[in-house]
Design a protein around this motif. Structure first.
Motif, short mmCIF file in Angstrom:
data_model
loop_
_atom_site.label_atom_id
_atom_site.label_comp_id
_atom_site.label_asym_id
_atom_site.label_seq_id
_atom_site.Cartn_x
_atom_site.Cartn_y
_atom_site.Cartn_z
N UNK A 23 -4.61 -17.81 -1.47
CA UNK A 23 -3.57 -18.84 -1.43
C UNK A 23 -2.26 -18.33 -2.02
N UNK A 24 -2.35 -17.62 -3.13
CA UNK A 24 -1.16 -17.07 -3.77
C UNK A 24 -0.51 -16.02 -2.88
N UNK A 25 -1.33 -15.21 -2.22
CA UNK A 25 -0.80 -14.20 -1.30
C UNK A 25 -0.04 -14.86 -0.16
N UNK A 64 8.54 1.61 -0.23
CA UNK A 64 7.96 0.27 -0.34
C UNK A 64 6.61 0.29 -1.03
N UNK A 65 5.96 1.45 -1.03
CA UNK A 65 4.68 1.56 -1.72
C UNK A 65 4.85 1.74 -3.23
N UNK A 66 6.05 2.12 -3.66
CA UNK A 66 6.35 2.32 -5.07
C UNK A 66 6.99 1.04 -5.60
N UNK A 67 6.16 0.16 -6.13
CA UNK A 67 6.65 -1.16 -6.54
C UNK A 67 7.57 -1.10 -7.75
N UNK A 68 7.43 -0.07 -8.56
CA UNK A 68 8.34 0.10 -9.70
C UNK A 68 9.73 0.43 -9.18
N UNK A 69 9.82 1.44 -8.33
CA UNK A 69 11.12 1.83 -7.77
C UNK A 69 11.72 0.69 -6.96
N UNK A 70 10.90 0.04 -6.17
CA UNK A 70 11.40 -1.05 -5.34
C UNK A 70 11.95 -2.20 -6.18
N UNK A 109 6.05 -8.51 -2.00
CA UNK A 109 4.83 -8.95 -1.33
C UNK A 109 5.05 -9.03 0.17
N UNK A 110 6.13 -9.67 0.58
CA UNK A 110 6.41 -9.82 2.00
C UNK A 110 6.54 -8.44 2.67
N UNK A 115 4.93 -4.57 6.36
CA UNK A 115 5.14 -3.20 6.83
C UNK A 115 4.41 -2.14 6.03
N UNK A 116 3.73 -2.56 4.98
CA UNK A 116 2.99 -1.61 4.16
C UNK A 116 1.50 -1.78 4.36
N UNK A 117 0.76 -1.50 3.33
CA UNK A 117 -0.70 -1.54 3.44
C UNK A 117 -1.33 -2.61 2.56
N UNK A 118 -0.51 -3.44 1.92
CA UNK A 118 -1.06 -4.46 1.04
C UNK A 118 -1.62 -5.63 1.84
#
Length: 137
Positions: A23-25, A64-70, A109-110, A115-118
């Motif tokens: 639900x949160x996702x 986009x896979x690097x959530x810290x940098x993003x 998240x979006x 476009x990523x793998x999450x």
């Protein structure tokens, strides 16, 4: 009347079978879509493929896979040249200083679910830690 009642029972059963994480996702994805459309799509485009030689694509980007940098780039902007899919982009990205940590988490998240793998949301805590990290550097 019976059909209506069955519809609501079926809908409730389907809705209640989702986990809190699912639900949160879904919530973060939907909110992230709105925020991306408002804050990011002008340059990165609705399809995430960027704009010619001006703005980099998000599709296929390792960033986009690097959530810290993003997190840091979304909040603080970026002035460096970035290489995405073998192509250099040097146009600055403006800061989005008004975005809150939750909103950044929703955008990430979006983007990563689209476009990523999450397949699950990026927690706000991830963004909070990332922003603390980029403040130190």
């Amino acid at each position: 009347m019976i059909k209506k009642a069955l519809f609501f029972i079926t809908a409730f059963a389907a809705f209640s079978c989702q986990s809190a994480e699912e639900l949160k996702s879904e919530q973060y994805f939907a909110e992230g879509y709105q925020l991306y459309t408002t804050n990011c799509a002008n340059c990165h485009q609705a399809d995430g493929k960027g704009m010619a030689n001006l703005y980099p694509p998000l599709v296929g980007s390792k960033m986009i896979q690097d959530k810290i940098a993003m997190s840091c780039v979304i909040k603080n902007g970026m002035k460096d040249t970035i290489i995405v899919n073998g192509k250099a982009f040097s146009r600055p990205m403006p800061a989005n200083a008004a975005l809150k940590e939750l909103e950044i988490a929703e955008i990430i998240t979006y983007v990563n679910m689209k476009w990523g793998k999450d397949s699950v949301y990026t927690p706000t805590e991830t963004v909070i830690k990332a922003l603390e990290s980029c403040r130190k550097h």
